[in-house]
Design a protein around this motif. Sequence first.
Motif, PDB file in Angstrom:
ATOM      1  N   GLN A 258      -7.600   3.660   0.839  1.00 37.21           N
ATOM      2  CA  GLN A 258      -6.598   4.815   1.455  1.00 37.21           C
ATOM      3  C   GLN A 258      -6.513   5.675  -0.050  1.00 37.21           C
ATOM      4  O   GLN A 258      -6.394   6.954   0.176  1.00 37.21           O
TER       5      GLN A 258
ATOM      6  N   ARG B 127      -7.193  10.032  -0.308  1.00 41.35           N
ATOM      7  CA  ARG B 127      -5.830  10.763  -0.184  1.00 41.35           C
ATOM      8  C   ARG B 127      -6.095  12.010  -0.732  1.00 41.35           C
ATOM      9  O   ARG B 127      -5.096  12.957  -0.524  1.00 41.35           O
TER      10      ARG B 127
ATOM     11  N   THR C 139       0.905  -1.248  -0.053  1.00 45.25           N
ATOM     12  CA  THR C 139      -0.046   0.051   0.104  1.00 45.25           C
ATOM     13  C   THR C 139       0.699   1.221  -0.004  1.00 45.25           C
ATOM     14  O   THR C 139       0.511   2.161  -0.773  1.00 45.25           O
ATOM     15  N   HIS C 140       1.849   1.339   0.910  1.00 41.67           N
ATOM     16  CA  HIS C 140       2.756   2.438   0.808  1.00 41.67           C
ATOM     17  C   HIS C 140       3.410   2.834  -0.737  1.00 41.67           C
ATOM     18  O   HIS C 140       3.613   3.854  -0.982  1.00 41.67           O
TER      19      HIS C 140
END
Length: 400
Positions: free
Chosen positions: A57, A61, A22-23
């Motif tokens: 996410q 964002r 994910t990062h």
Amino acid sequence: MISILDSTLREGEQTPGVYFDTHIKLAIADLLSQIGVDIIEAGHPAVTEQIRDAVTQLAHRGLRPRIGAHARSLEADVELALDCGVSFLGVFYCVSEQRLEGNNVTLQDAVQRISAAIRYARTRRPDLMIRYTPEDAVRSPFSNVVYAAAEATRAGADIISIADTTGFLIPGSSRNMCDYVHNLRDELARQNLHPRIAVHCHNDRGLALANALDAYRAGASIIDASVLGLGERAGIVDLGTLMAVLRHDFGEGEQWNLTLLPQLYELVSRFAAVPIPANLPVMGGNAFTHCAGIHTQAAARNPLHYQSLPPEFVGRRSQIALDHMSGLSSIRACLNEIGETADESIHRALLRKVKMIGQTGRTVDLRELALLLNSLRQLPGVERDVATVRDPPRTLEPVP
Ligand code: HCA
Ligand code: CU
């Protein structure tokens, strides 16, 4: 004005072995947003919980591009996608005879499923951008595609995407994307339906970019691409090449910041563990590198002799490679680059060394050139000259 949909995180993750944590997905999306793509297809939330979390996410964002989810034409898939908070939804369903037969459904049943999924999404989220893709559209009966696309539009789809799922189309042949876009748009317009047309071109025949440009010529308004062209099998259109050509040759995307492409490509290549091919157009290590003496001499005077795209607008520079193809002009240009000057006998001796090393199958970079220069400077001039006369470097440069 063309819109670009980047599918590195969805189609790209369908490359065997590729998974972005994910990062990393967030970092890729941040760069895509700064570069200026319009839609980021972030993943298919029904596939894994990790994809669902990442899409959620990304959707929250606050990025400029729309964040999209992929879904089968099933209410359950659509529900999962919408729960992620996306502003773009892509549903797909193949209406080729073989697939319908294999799934044991009639065309009417299939179209009903597609319409129901779209209506459900539209009701839940009136502001959602919805795309329907007849997967493998170009090998399906055209009448099936028109029927499904028309009903999908009536159900609330904003975009119909023409998927060349197997890279089947060939520009200039009877099965070309330009005609396909015209024909589909005309058939839908006859029913007073005017969805935006997108194209999704696979690269099985190496023609993905050519087909995408064929669609652009016909007025398609969204083109799908991915970093390094990542995707199933031979992948899809390479994002960097597509954006560079559309910007430089068609005047699209004045607001795009293509100088961030090298950073994006390094990031994706590293975490996908897929090397950037040296000869990849625009982003490949050799894309702006001149090698043969004839080329470097002319390019040193004016790079446009051997370049039709300026490297600076995509954050690159012209370079000279030193190997067995080099000429004296290559040596001079590279010495200049490292801020060194030397006399003619050293140029010749350096060229001889560079050619010998080049014959071992590698190049001499600027740091090694400095080391060679250093070692040659320590040799007495006579020895240098003797060595050069014994085996004078052949240097081929343009006929004056
Ligand atoms: C897939 C196939 C797809 C879908 C494209 C789309 C294709 O992996 O699901 O939904 O727009 O090439 O047809 O990528
Ligand atoms: Cu695809």
